[in-house]
Enzyme design. Structure first.
Site, PDB file in Angstrom:
ATOM      1  N   CYS A  17      28.076 157.833  40.712  1.00 16.32           N
ATOM      2  CA  CYS A  17      27.944 159.267  40.966  1.00 16.32           C
ATOM      3  C   CYS A  17      28.171 159.568  42.434  1.00 16.32           C
ATOM      4  O   CYS A  17      27.269 159.382  43.260  1.00 16.32           O
ATOM      5  CB  CYS A  17      26.566 159.760  40.525  1.00 16.32           C
ATOM      6  N   CYS A  40      25.906 162.291  43.808  1.00 17.54           N
ATOM      7  CA  CYS A  40      24.541 161.837  44.065  1.00 17.54           C
ATOM      8  C   CYS A  40      24.460 161.001  45.341  1.00 17.54           C
ATOM      9  O   CYS A  40      23.539 161.170  46.146  1.00 17.54           O
ATOM     10  CB  CYS A  40      24.038 160.986  42.899  1.00 17.54           C
ATOM     11  N   ASP A  41      25.418 160.101  45.526  1.00 13.64           N
ATOM     12  CA  ASP A  41      25.278 159.065  46.542  1.00 13.64           C
ATOM     13  C   ASP A  41      26.310 159.106  47.663  1.00 13.64           C
ATOM     14  O   ASP A  41      26.202 158.317  48.611  1.00 13.64           O
ATOM     15  CB  ASP A  41      25.349 157.686  45.865  1.00 13.64           C
TER      16      ASP A  41
END
Length: 325
Positions: free
Chosen positions: A137, A140-141
């Site tokens: 992701c 997300c990261d």
């Protein structure tokens, strides 16, 4: 065998399911959450969480889910550790589900929050380096790889979108694809080609993720040319596997409408499925955003709609009783 009855039955215990439980419990729905194989959902295997509103400092995914569960229980949710093996949506409400324990669950409404799992390559080093350079992701990261050399593996819309997103954080993004053409939409391919910070490696398959002996973090990938079979190493500090997601919808095939990728189809802008009283929230119906905060939002929506559904049914029942009397 025990039969558990409730006004709101929730299958799944990630951010969507627990948010639905919190709102449902506060509305007096006395929800039951059947937690499933992975209580807490994907955030229980996520270490640093930096994008969930309300927390200035980085928090841990498992801690966040423990807090959400504790909050849900505090306001009146009943948590049950069981895995649903079958559901019957044809004759409800009440809607009926059977667990691995042999217990039966019946809900006047059903909230489906079973989530989706990222598809992985299944190569050596991938699991061991999860959270240490390997992710599924970018949204997300990606923030953790500011100014670093990163790669994206895949050739569809998701891969191209993640590669483009990562250019917000890195000026050295490489897309690795095992073929010489992408499956992504033409407009995305055009944007990719026009971006000076993205390059593409064609005909390359990831054979292994390589770790740094000193830090234990990702240092690169071992690639194999799909035409010549020649191996080569490619240095990278971050690797994002973007080969799709698999929504957990096997239980609902033949009973609910699913799209071509297997996600539950809902009425636009709502968590309502084609069956009144059955709602879907979180990643099981969202193949676009797939964030904890959006999952929580749709869980809230599902609970509010479930409460309205029950209220309308009860009002109709009272009205019919009055007419009969």
């Amino acid at each position: 065998m025990t039969v558990h009855t409730t006004r709101m039955l929730i299958i799944g215990s990630g951010p969507a399911g627990l948010s639905a439980a919190i709102y449902g419990a506060r509305a007096g729905m006395e929800p039951i959450v059947v937690q499933g194989l992975q209580p807490g959902g994907q955030l229980t295997i996520t270490t640093d969480v930096e994008n969930y509103p309300g927390f200035r400092d980085v928090i841990q995914g498992p801690w966040l889910m423990q807090e959400m569960q504790a909050q849900a229980e505090h306001v009146g949710t009943r948590m049950i550790w069981d895995t649903i093996l079958s559901v019957d949506l044809t004759s409800g409400p009440p809607f009926r589900a059977v667990g691995d324990s042999g217990d039966v669950y019946e809900g006047e409404t059903l909230v489906i929050a079973t989530g989706a799992q990222a598809k992985w390559l299944g190569v050596p080093g991938e699991q061991e380096l999860g959270g240490k350079g390997v992710s599924a992701c970018a949204t997300c990261d990606g923030f953790f790889y500011r100014g670093k050399k990163v790669v994206v593996i895949g050739g569809g819309n998701t891969a191209v979108e993640e590669a483009l997103y990562l250019t917000n954080h890195s000026q050295d993004v490489t897309l690795i694809h095992r073929r010489n053409t992408l499956r992504a939409e033409k407009i995305l391919q055009d944007r990719l080609e026009a971006n000076p910070h993205v390059s593409t490696l064609w005909h390359k398959k990831v054979e292994r993720f390589l770790h740094d002996e000193t830090t234990g973090a990702l240092r690169g990938l071992l690639l194999v040319d799909t035409i010549t079979g020649k191996e080569s190493e490619f240095a990278a500090e971050g690797a994002f596997v973007a080969i799709g997601h698999a929504p957990a919808t096997e239980l609902f095939k033949g009973q609910l409408e699913l799209d071509d990728s297997g996600y539950i189809v809902v009425q636009p802008g709502t968590p309502k499925t084609a069956i009144p009283g059955v709602f879907a929230c979180g990643d099981v119906m969202d193949h676009t955003y797939r964030q904890a905060v959006t999952a929580a939002g749709t869980g809230c929506m599902a609970a509010l709609d479930a409460e309205r559904f029950v209220g309308e049914r009860e009002f109709e029942a009272v009205k019919l009783a009055a007419q009969a009397g």
